[in-house]
Design an enzyme around this catalytic site. Structure first.
Site, PDB file in Angstrom:
ATOM      1  N   GLU A   1       0.821  -1.205   0.000  1.00 27.24           N
ATOM      2  CA  GLU A   1       0.000   0.000   0.000  1.00 27.24           C
ATOM      3  C   GLU A   1       0.860   1.261   0.000  1.00 27.24           C
ATOM      4  OE1 GLU A   1      -3.236   0.470  -0.341  1.00 27.24           O
ATOM      5  OE2 GLU A   1      -3.568  -1.672  -0.580  1.00 27.24           O
TER       6      GLU A   1
ATOM      7  N   ASP B   1     -10.736   4.992  -3.476  1.00 32.20           N
ATOM      8  CA  ASP B   1      -9.605   5.613  -4.170  1.00 32.20           C
ATOM      9  C   ASP B   1     -10.098   6.227  -5.470  1.00 32.20           C
ATOM     10  OD1 ASP B   1     -10.036   3.464  -5.847  1.00 32.20           O
ATOM     11  OD2 ASP B   1      -7.989   2.685  -5.741  1.00 32.20           O
TER      12      ASP B   1
ATOM     13  N   TYR C   1      -6.779   6.088   4.638  1.00 28.94           N
ATOM     14  CA  TYR C   1      -6.913   5.204   3.481  1.00 28.94           C
ATOM     15  C   TYR C   1      -6.056   3.948   3.642  1.00 28.94           C
ATOM     16  CZ  TYR C   1      -6.657   3.234  -1.153  1.00 28.94           C
ATOM     17  OH  TYR C   1      -6.715   2.357  -2.197  1.00 28.94           O
TER      18      TYR C   1
END
Length: 325
Positions: A65, A168, A150
């Protein structure tokens, strides 16, 4: 292919969201279970294979990520595999020298070097503050250095199947086109949360991002990719495939970010460098008293120092720079 693991709720079962008040400004299909089932079945039948989709290890997922932030996935894959070969666990990353981690980041052109620093610090936190066990919820994961909402949600979803809806750029584009969701973060969050089936954040969030990346990209491939939402999609019906506004990223070439990366990469190869020698190595038009000279270079070094990456030492006859240990 990533299995649904502990996804115990069936796609056709009640998700608990049918009683949630639907947004008045969005035209969602009457039967959300059909929408959910269609997407999950499409994803599970065939999807792109990435190594981070083959694991439920929160450390590996966090690495992927952080690497994927504003970096194309075809560049992330080899870097991800090399990083895990070098530091297979959070404990091994925590024990590594920061300069080695930052040097790896620069060598693989993974963007802002402070991400490497934060990832290193997060590994130390897991090792020292959590006894080597990753926190499991989005809220707890945000306690880790450099982990925002996020990323925390993504790790909670893909590692523990315990996340909220991931939103996203790809997901926003899908929702905007399919259901005429207004171009606002609040609206996207509300609709994404409403669509998320209970207990299936792992497969659902993967499927939503796959839909945006494969079928509903900047140039849509609705029929070629067999988009499972064609029968409900407003854009498919009207032919209007505009997308929500996306902030334009500044050019990397010639940017301060590019030169900061060059500095870190060079210092990773040297114990220390004299100020002007460093300037000449990172920029062919470097002149000590010129526009891109010592003042410009000191500004870059000040940014890197604030990030905890370099230290500048003023000696009697010269200024030297080195990576911070």
């Amino acid at each position: 292919m990533t299995s649904s693991g502990d996804d115990t709720a069936m796609a056709g079962s009640s998700s608990g969201t049918e009683d949630v008040e639907r947004p008045a400004d969005v035209d969602l299909p009457a039967n959300l279970e059909d929408v959910r089932s269609a997407l999950i079945e499409w994803y599970e039948a065939d999807h792109r294979e990435f190594p981070w989709r083959e694991t439920e290890d929160p450390y590996a997922i966090l690495v992927s990520e952080v690497m994927s932030q504003q970096t194309q996935l075809d560049r992330v894959r080899p870097a991800f595999e090399a990083f895990l070969e070098e530091w297979p666990t959070a404990a091994e990353l925590a024990a590594a020298d920061r300069s080695d981690v930052v040097g790896f980041w620069s060598t693989h052109s993974l963007g802002y070097n402070n991400r490497a620093k934060y990832l290193h610090e997060a590994a130390r936190q897991v090792h020292e503050e959590y006894d080597g066990e990753f926190p499991r919820t989005p809220q707890e994961l945000q306690e880790l250095m450099g982990v925002g909402p996020y990323t925390a949600n993504a790790v909670a979803s893909f590692a523990f199947n315990a996340g909220d809806a991931v939103v996203d750029t790809n997901v926003k584009r899908v929702l905007y086109r399919a259901f005429d969701v207004p171009d606002s973060d609040d609206a996207f969050e509300r609709v994404a949360s409403l669509l998320l089936p209970d207990g299936r954040s792992r497969v659902w969030n993967n499927a939503m991002m796959e839909l945006g990346g494969v079928a509903c990209g900047t140039t849509p491939r609705c029929d070629e990719a067999g988009c499972p939402w064609r029968e409900w999609c407003s854009a498919y019906e009207t032919g209007d495939f505009t997308a929500p506004d996306v902030p334009t990223q500044p050019s990397f070439e010639g940017s301060r970010r590019q030169f900061r990366g060059r500095i870190v990469r060079l210092l990773g190869e040297q114990e220390e460098m004299e100020l002007d020698a460093l300037g000449h190595r990172i920029r062919v038009d470097y002149t000590p008293d010129g526009e891109h000279g010592r003042d410009w270079l000191r500004g870059l070094l000040a940014d890197l120092s604030d990030d905890g990456l370099v230290e500048v030492r003023e000696r009697t006859d010269r200024t030297v720079v080195r990576l911070r240990e």
